[in-house]
Structure formats: C-alpha cells, structure tokens
Design a protein around this motif. Structure first.
Motif, PDB file in Angstrom:
ATOM      1  N   SER A  36      42.065  43.898  30.197  1.00  0.00           N
ATOM      2  CA  SER A  36      40.766  43.246  30.056  1.00  0.00           C
ATOM      3  C   SER A  36      40.635  42.637  28.663  1.00  0.00           C
ATOM      4  O   SER A  36      40.909  43.293  27.668  1.00  0.00           O
ATOM      5  CB  SER A  36      39.651  44.271  30.279  1.00  0.00           C
ATOM      6  N   TYR A  37      40.229  41.353  28.618  1.00  0.00           N
ATOM      7  CA  TYR A  37      39.993  40.654  27.355  1.00  0.00           C
ATOM      8  C   TYR A  37      38.536  40.237  27.281  1.00  0.00           C
ATOM      9  O   TYR A  37      37.949  39.815  28.270  1.00  0.00           O
ATOM     10  CB  TYR A  37      40.841  39.383  27.263  1.00  0.00           C
ATOM     11  N   THR A  38      37.977  40.298  26.073  1.00  0.00           N
ATOM     12  CA  THR A  38      36.641  39.762  25.833  1.00  0.00           C
ATOM     13  C   THR A  38      36.701  38.900  24.583  1.00  0.00           C
ATOM     14  O   THR A  38      37.176  39.349  23.531  1.00  0.00           O
ATOM     15  CB  THR A  38      35.603  40.882  25.623  1.00  0.00           C
ATOM     16  N   ASP A  76      41.253  40.767  33.600  1.00  0.00           N
ATOM     17  CA  ASP A  76      39.797  40.655  33.544  1.00  0.00           C
ATOM     18  C   ASP A  76      39.456  39.862  32.288  1.00  0.00           C
ATOM     19  O   ASP A  76      39.894  40.214  31.198  1.00  0.00           O
ATOM     20  CB  ASP A  76      39.198  42.063  33.490  1.00  0.00           C
ATOM     21  N   THR A  77      38.683  38.777  32.428  1.00  0.00           N
ATOM     22  CA  THR A  77      38.325  37.942  31.281  1.00  0.00           C
ATOM     23  C   THR A  77      36.809  37.875  31.142  1.00  0.00           C
ATOM     24  O   THR A  77      36.098  37.706  32.124  1.00  0.00           O
ATOM     25  CB  THR A  77      38.894  36.521  31.443  1.00  0.00           C
ATOM     26  N   ASN A  78      36.345  38.008  29.907  1.00  0.00           N
ATOM     27  CA  ASN A  78      34.909  38.018  29.620  1.00  0.00           C
ATOM     28  C   ASN A  78      34.643  37.230  28.350  1.00  0.00           C
ATOM     29  O   ASN A  78      35.489  37.158  27.457  1.00  0.00           O
ATOM     30  CB  ASN A  78      34.424  39.454  29.410  1.00  0.00           C
ATOM     31  N   HIS A 124      46.154  43.638  36.875  1.00  0.00           N
ATOM     32  CA  HIS A 124      44.984  42.781  37.064  1.00  0.00           C
ATOM     33  C   HIS A 124      44.549  42.250  35.707  1.00  0.00           C
ATOM     34  O   HIS A 124      44.710  42.933  34.692  1.00  0.00           O
ATOM     35  CB  HIS A 124      43.823  43.571  37.684  1.00  0.00           C
ATOM     36  N   THR A 130      44.576  47.412  34.741  1.00  0.00           N
ATOM     37  CA  THR A 130      43.791  46.217  34.419  1.00  0.00           C
ATOM     38  C   THR A 130      43.833  45.967  32.923  1.00  0.00           C
ATOM     39  O   THR A 130      43.484  46.840  32.125  1.00  0.00           O
ATOM     40  CB  THR A 130      42.325  46.387  34.866  1.00  0.00           C
TER      41      THR A 130
END
Length: 197
Positions: free
Chosen positions: A173-175, A70-72, A68, A171
């Motif tokens: 996840s990038y921020t 996840d982008t923030n 998955h 997952t």
C-alpha cells in the motif's frame, strides 16, 4: 546533625541538575527513537516494512504469491495515483517490475512524497524492494503525468517460516502526501471555510 544553609543550597542545586539531566536525556532519546525504530524496521522487515536490497540472485521457486497494490492520495494533494495493475502473481525469488502512474490534476505545480506499508506485517521481512519511488520527493506541473517503477522480489524463505508459509497473498500500500522540505505533510492547506487564527 543540621545542615547549613550552604549545604542545603548545594544539595538542591545538585538535585535540580540531576533532574535537568534526566529531562535532557529523555528528550534526546525521544528524538533518537524515530530514526532508530525506522532503521530497525528496515533491517528486519518488522511491522510490514519491506527490505531494501540488490536484485535477486538465488534460485526461483515454483511457489508464487499474489501481491495486491493499493494506492491512495492524502487530502490536500491534487493528484491521481494508480498502479498499472491491481495485482500480480510473483514467483518466489523472481524479480518483478510494476509501474505506478501519478498525474497532477491541479492548476498549480505541487510536490508529493509517497510512504508505504505491507500487510500482513509478517511478510515485510520477505518482500525485498530493489527500486522504489517511495520517500523521493516528486514535483509535477499542472496536468503532468509521470510513471514510476517498483522493482521487487519475494524471498523464497517466506514458505519455510511457520508464521508465513500458509499465506498466499499480501498487499503493498502506497499513500502520496503533499511534501514540504522532503517530509510528508498531512495537510498543507487550510481547509475551505476555516481561517487561521
């Protein structure tokens, strides 16, 4: 036996120098801890840190896992950031490429830098990034859009590890944070309605 004043001063000076040495040493260790911990995580995949490596060269497994995305975007950076797809099914040992689109929705040029994490953390040692935009500063003009690839593969050994063999998904996840001098900044601007003292 009584100590002379000179001996007492020498002993006090030696004690002060020893204390100063301890303080300097502890401060140096504090500054060295962050890069050393970062190197340890990158080398071992500890705490969800993906490994970096060359393209996969081993056999491709029939097993697969769902990854998955996840982008923030942190407050203070007027960017829109999305993955081309919310998830992919990745065969173990096969190289995958996923693109991420970033748009500056603000009215002035802005610079950002992305950080990442992988969950569950135990999967970090099996997720190998071949190419990634993370930790590379990007400057976008107002309204400009750019696409950045992430090229990765999953080590087949993930299914042999008793800690991860029952997992079927993970997952990434990038921020994106506003960036200054190559470092992510939690907030570069003063929030509206407040003044700096």
């Amino acid at each position: 036996m009584t100590m002379s004043r000179a001996e007492m001063q020498k002993k006090a000076r030696n004690t002060a120098l020893a204390c100063l040495g301890i303080v300097v040493g502890m401060t140096a260790l504090a500054f060295a801890f962050v890069p050393l911990y970062d190197l340890f995580c990158k080398a071992t995949g500890y705490d969800g840190t993906p490994l970096r490596g060359a393209a996969a060269s081993g056999a491709v497994s029939q097993d697969a896992m769902v990854v998955h995305f996840d982008t923030n975007v942190a407050p203070g950076l007027p960017w829109r950031f999305v993955a081309e797809t919310p998830q992919v099914e990745a065969q173990l040992g096969a190289t995958k490429t996923v693109f991420f689109r970033v748009t500056n929705t603000g009215t002035t040029p802005s610079t950002g830098i992305a950080t990442f994490n992988l969950q569950p953390g135990l999967t970090g040692g099996y997720f190998v990034k071949v190419q990634c935009f993370c930790f590379n500063e990007q400057t976008l003009q107002p309204g400009e859009t750019m696409d950045f690839p992430v090229v990765f593969y999953l080590e087949p050994g993930i299914k042999a590890d008793p800690n991860t063999r029952d997992l079927s998904e993970m997952t990434l996840s990038y921020t994106y944070f506003a960036s200054k001098n190559g470092q992510p900044q939690a907030a570069l601007a003063t929030p509206a309605g407040t003044r700096a003292n």
